[in-house]
Scaffold this motif. Structure first.
Motif, PDB file in Angstrom:
ATOM      1  N   THR A 122       3.743  35.355  -4.351  1.00 33.69           N
ATOM      2  CA  THR A 122       4.912  36.748  -5.034  1.00 33.69           C
ATOM      3  C   THR A 122       4.604  38.005  -4.014  1.00 33.69           C
ATOM      4  O   THR A 122       3.959  38.049  -3.116  1.00 33.69           O
ATOM      5  N   PHE A 162       9.357  35.399  -6.336  1.00 30.93           N
ATOM      6  CA  PHE A 162       8.163  34.439  -6.764  1.00 30.93           C
ATOM      7  C   PHE A 162       8.707  33.467  -6.243  1.00 30.93           C
ATOM      8  O   PHE A 162      10.430  32.865  -6.564  1.00 30.93           O
ATOM      9  N   ARG A 176      12.645  29.648  -3.614  1.00 31.78           N
ATOM     10  CA  ARG A 176      12.232  31.429  -4.787  1.00 31.78           C
ATOM     11  C   ARG A 176      13.538  32.115  -6.076  1.00 31.78           C
ATOM     12  O   ARG A 176      14.384  32.005  -6.312  1.00 31.78           O
TER      13      ARG A 176
END
Length: 208
Positions: A122, A162, A176
């Motif tokens: 992240t 993320f 992602r």
């Protein structure tokens, strides 16, 4: 300016956290290329119907860290596309396309099982706009420029990433989500704003 400073502070914190895990050992350094596809997402607001469309990305990545934690900066070219339909009396459409240089700065946690390295990560992303193209189809009805829905896309945009990934020797696969942080206004009729987010699937190759 406050958002920029906050994001930079977060970047430095994540990088410091990754380097702190290295201890006294020498860091592992990796470098490679990547390419993939994305799906742009704009939330519906009842006034505009937004159709998600595919785009592409390609660029380079680096990774420095230890066996468990690492810091991973990336630089890649991204093409983002979306179609917007105005549900007011005009019923006009806008096929918008944006090209940008995206720079995510990621904190990575990783582990290995059965010779496959799994990763979760992240971090913040800076997006620098290169081209901004918004196309309106011809119509037999007379409208002014103000009647067409437009996105007030910024020169610099921010997102939070993320993602998960897996490395098979030198080949990696990543999935992602980029959640847009800054507001993008609709320029006509003063109908609120939106945020652009992306879903991405990419393949990478480690050169170094």
């Amino acid at each position: 300016m406050k958002k920029t400073l906050l994001t930079i502070t977060m970047c430095l914190s994540f990088a410091g956290m990754a380097f702190a895990q290295l201890g006294q050992s020498s860091p592992d350094i990796a470098f490679g290329v990547k390419a993939g596809a994305n799906l742009s997402y704009l939330p519906q607001n009842g006034v505009y119907n937004n159709t998600n469309k595919m785009g592409y990305q390609f660029g380079i990545w680096g990774r420095i860290g230890g066996d468990v934690f690492a810091f991973q900066p990336e630089v890649y070219l991204t093409d983002k596309n979306v179609k917007i339909t105005d549900n007011t009396f005009t019923h006009t459409t806008n096929s918008a396309s944006f090209t940008s240089i995206d720079v995510p700065l990621l904190a990575v946690a990783k582990g290995e099982i059965f010779n496959i390295t799994g990763r979760v990560y992240t971090g913040p992303l800076f997006s620098f706009d290169i081209t901004n193209k918004q196309v309106y189809p011809s119509t037999t009805t007379t409208f002014t420029d103000n009647d067409f829905v437009k996105l007030d896309y910024k020169n610099i945009n921010y997102a939070w990433v993320f993602g998960v990934g897996a490395d098979f020797d030198r080949v990696g696969v990543d999935l992602r989500y980029e959640g847009g942080l800054n507001k993008i206004a609709y320029s006509n009729y003063q109908y609120s704003h939106t945020r652009m987010s992306l879903f991405e699937l990419s393949i990478s190759y480690q050169i170094l």
